[in-house]
Design a protein around this motif. Structure first.
Motif, PDB file in Angstrom:
ATOM      1  N   MET A  31       0.798  -1.165   0.113  1.00 29.00           N
ATOM      2  CA  MET A  31      -0.135  -0.040  -0.141  1.00 29.00           C
ATOM      3  C   MET A  31       0.870   1.248   0.009  1.00 29.00           C
ATOM      4  O   MET A  31       0.595   2.170  -0.793  1.00 29.00           O
ATOM      5  CB  MET A  31      -0.777  -0.156   1.321  1.00 29.00           C
ATOM      6  CG  MET A  31      -1.796   1.167   1.140  1.00 29.00           C
ATOM      7  SD  MET A  31      -3.020   1.244   2.664  1.00 29.00           S
ATOM      8  CE  MET A  31      -4.174   0.284   2.216  1.00 29.00           C
ATOM      9  N   ALA A  32       1.908   1.215   0.687  1.00 32.44           N
ATOM     10  CA  ALA A  32       2.798   2.471   0.907  1.00 32.44           C
ATOM     11  C   ALA A  32       3.415   2.754  -0.523  1.00 32.44           C
ATOM     12  O   ALA A  32       3.641   3.862  -1.079  1.00 32.44           O
ATOM     13  CB  ALA A  32       3.871   2.196   1.865  1.00 32.44           C
ATOM     14  N   THR A  35       2.741   1.822  11.592  1.00 40.97           N
ATOM     15  CA  THR A  35       2.267   1.613  10.521  1.00 40.97           C
ATOM     16  C   THR A  35       0.917   2.479  10.199  1.00 40.97           C
ATOM     17  O   THR A  35       0.923   3.018   9.107  1.00 40.97           O
ATOM     18  CB  THR A  35       1.818   0.254  10.109  1.00 40.97           C
ATOM     19  OG1 THR A  35       2.738  -0.676  10.581  1.00 40.97           O
ATOM     20  CG2 THR A  35       1.204  -0.193   8.906  1.00 40.97           C
ATOM     21  N   SER A  36       0.142   2.654  11.111  1.00 40.73           N
ATOM     22  CA  SER A  36      -0.999   3.562  11.005  1.00 40.73           C
ATOM     23  C   SER A  36      -0.567   5.099  10.715  1.00 40.73           C
ATOM     24  O   SER A  36      -0.906   5.930   9.772  1.00 40.73           O
ATOM     25  CB  SER A  36      -1.796   3.637  12.352  1.00 40.73           C
ATOM     26  OG  SER A  36      -2.811   4.479  12.280  1.00 40.73           O
ATOM     27  N   ARG A  92      -6.568   1.149   8.996  1.00 40.70           N
ATOM     28  CA  ARG A  92      -5.514   1.701   9.837  1.00 40.70           C
ATOM     29  C   ARG A  92      -5.919   1.435  11.389  1.00 40.70           C
ATOM     30  O   ARG A  92      -5.121   1.161  12.097  1.00 40.70           O
ATOM     31  CB  ARG A  92      -5.212   3.368   9.567  1.00 40.70           C
ATOM     32  CG  ARG A  92      -4.527   3.563   8.440  1.00 40.70           C
ATOM     33  CD  ARG A  92      -4.198   5.050   8.252  1.00 40.70           C
ATOM     34  NE  ARG A  92      -5.178   5.982   8.547  1.00 40.70           N
ATOM     35  CZ  ARG A  92      -5.523   6.553   9.708  1.00 40.70           C
ATOM     36  NH1 ARG A  92      -4.884   6.309  10.956  1.00 40.70           N
ATOM     37  NH2 ARG A  92      -6.747   7.178   9.894  1.00 40.70           N
ATOM     38  N   THR A 120      -9.290   4.605   4.069  1.00 39.55           N
ATOM     39  CA  THR A 120      -8.200   3.866   4.852  1.00 39.55           C
ATOM     40  C   THR A 120      -8.209   3.912   6.338  1.00 39.55           C
ATOM     41  O   THR A 120      -7.389   3.133   7.071  1.00 39.55           O
ATOM     42  CB  THR A 120      -6.900   4.870   4.524  1.00 39.55           C
ATOM     43  OG1 THR A 120      -7.033   6.299   5.137  1.00 39.55           O
ATOM     44  CG2 THR A 120      -6.702   5.036   3.069  1.00 39.55           C
ATOM     45  N   VAL A 141       0.611   5.379   7.234  1.00 45.94           N
ATOM     46  CA  VAL A 141      -0.383   5.420   6.082  1.00 45.94           C
ATOM     47  C   VAL A 141      -0.981   6.740   6.256  1.00 45.94           C
ATOM     48  O   VAL A 141      -1.376   7.175   5.365  1.00 45.94           O
ATOM     49  CB  VAL A 141      -1.215   4.118   6.621  1.00 45.94           C
ATOM     50  CG1 VAL A 141      -2.484   4.209   5.651  1.00 45.94           C
ATOM     51  CG2 VAL A 141      -0.492   2.750   6.039  1.00 45.94           C
ATOM     52  N   TYR A 145       0.992   4.583  -2.715  1.00 48.05           N
ATOM     53  CA  TYR A 145       0.885   6.122  -2.294  1.00 48.05           C
ATOM     54  C   TYR A 145       2.096   6.978  -2.717  1.00 48.05           C
ATOM     55  O   TYR A 145       2.285   7.834  -3.247  1.00 48.05           O
ATOM     56  CB  TYR A 145       0.881   6.316  -0.837  1.00 48.05           C
ATOM     57  CG  TYR A 145      -0.494   5.855  -0.401  1.00 48.05           C
ATOM     58  CD1 TYR A 145      -1.851   6.338  -0.904  1.00 48.05           C
ATOM     59  CD2 TYR A 145      -0.589   4.798   0.792  1.00 48.05           C
ATOM     60  CE1 TYR A 145      -2.851   5.659  -0.296  1.00 48.05           C
ATOM     61  CE2 TYR A 145      -1.795   4.591   1.187  1.00 48.05           C
ATOM     62  CZ  TYR A 145      -3.096   4.880   0.699  1.00 48.05           C
ATOM     63  OH  TYR A 145      -4.223   4.495   0.907  1.00 48.05           O
TER      64      TYR A 145
END
Length: 186
Positions: free
Chosen positions: A1-2, A106-107, A93, A89, A110, A5
């Protein structure tokens, strides 16, 4: 996912480099990076769901700031619609926050990444819209100037006295014409 982005951010920043002036780019960088850092800090809050309001407020403030840069008139409902895509998201998250430390980090990453991606996407859209508005306004202004110039029939060699005499003779012509109709009626 990162990675997704990051890809979006790089793509939009490349487009922004071509569309925006250096001042606009600098202002966008400040607005977007400030919001991303704030969203990241808010995303680290360990309690699931608690970060949704502050992150949304941060993103809304960023959108309003971008709107000012590009002279866009925004309403609250427009801003909510623009950042509404980021709401998707929040669920993911918040689930990852159940894993202490790693989930919180991680949250945060994101939240920062989503905010950065939203920021550059909106900045590019606003820049395109602003360019269209400027082009339309310039075209309208040029058209108005053209018609004004073409319709300007004043002779620079005439003085005020001559213009008054011309106005009076025009008045006399009108009276002569109307007087002619009045004479015929009698």
């Amino acid at each position: 996912m990162a990675k997704e982005y990051k890809k979006i951010i790089i793509e939009k920043k490349n487009i922004a480099d071509k569309l925006m002036t250096s001042e606009e780019l600098k202002a966008c960088n400040i607005a977007i990076h400030t919001a991303s850092v704030a969203a990241g800090a808010e995303g680290v809050i360990p309690i699931p769901g608690v970060d949704a309001v502050p992150i949304s407020a941060t993103q809304a403030a960023m959108v309003f700031a971008l709107g000012k840069i590009f002279e866009q008139k925004l309403t609250d409902s427009t801003v909510k619609a623009l950042i509404g895509t980021a709401a998707s998201t929040f669920a993911g998250r918040n689930l990852i926050k159940l894993v202490p430390f790693i989930g919180w980090a991680t949250s945060a990453v994101v939240a920062a990444g989503v905010t950065e991606a939203i920021g550059w996407t909106i900045a590019v859209d606003f820049a395109k819209s602003h360019q269209k508005d400027v082009k339309i306004n310039t075209t309208n202004q040029n058209t108005t100037e053209k018609f004004t110039t073409e319709s300007d029939t004043t002779d620079p060699d005439k003085d005020e006295t001559t213009e008054k005499a011309d106005d009076q003779s025009m008045g006399n012509d009108v009276e002569d014409i109307l007087g002619g109709f009045e004479d015929e009626e009698e």
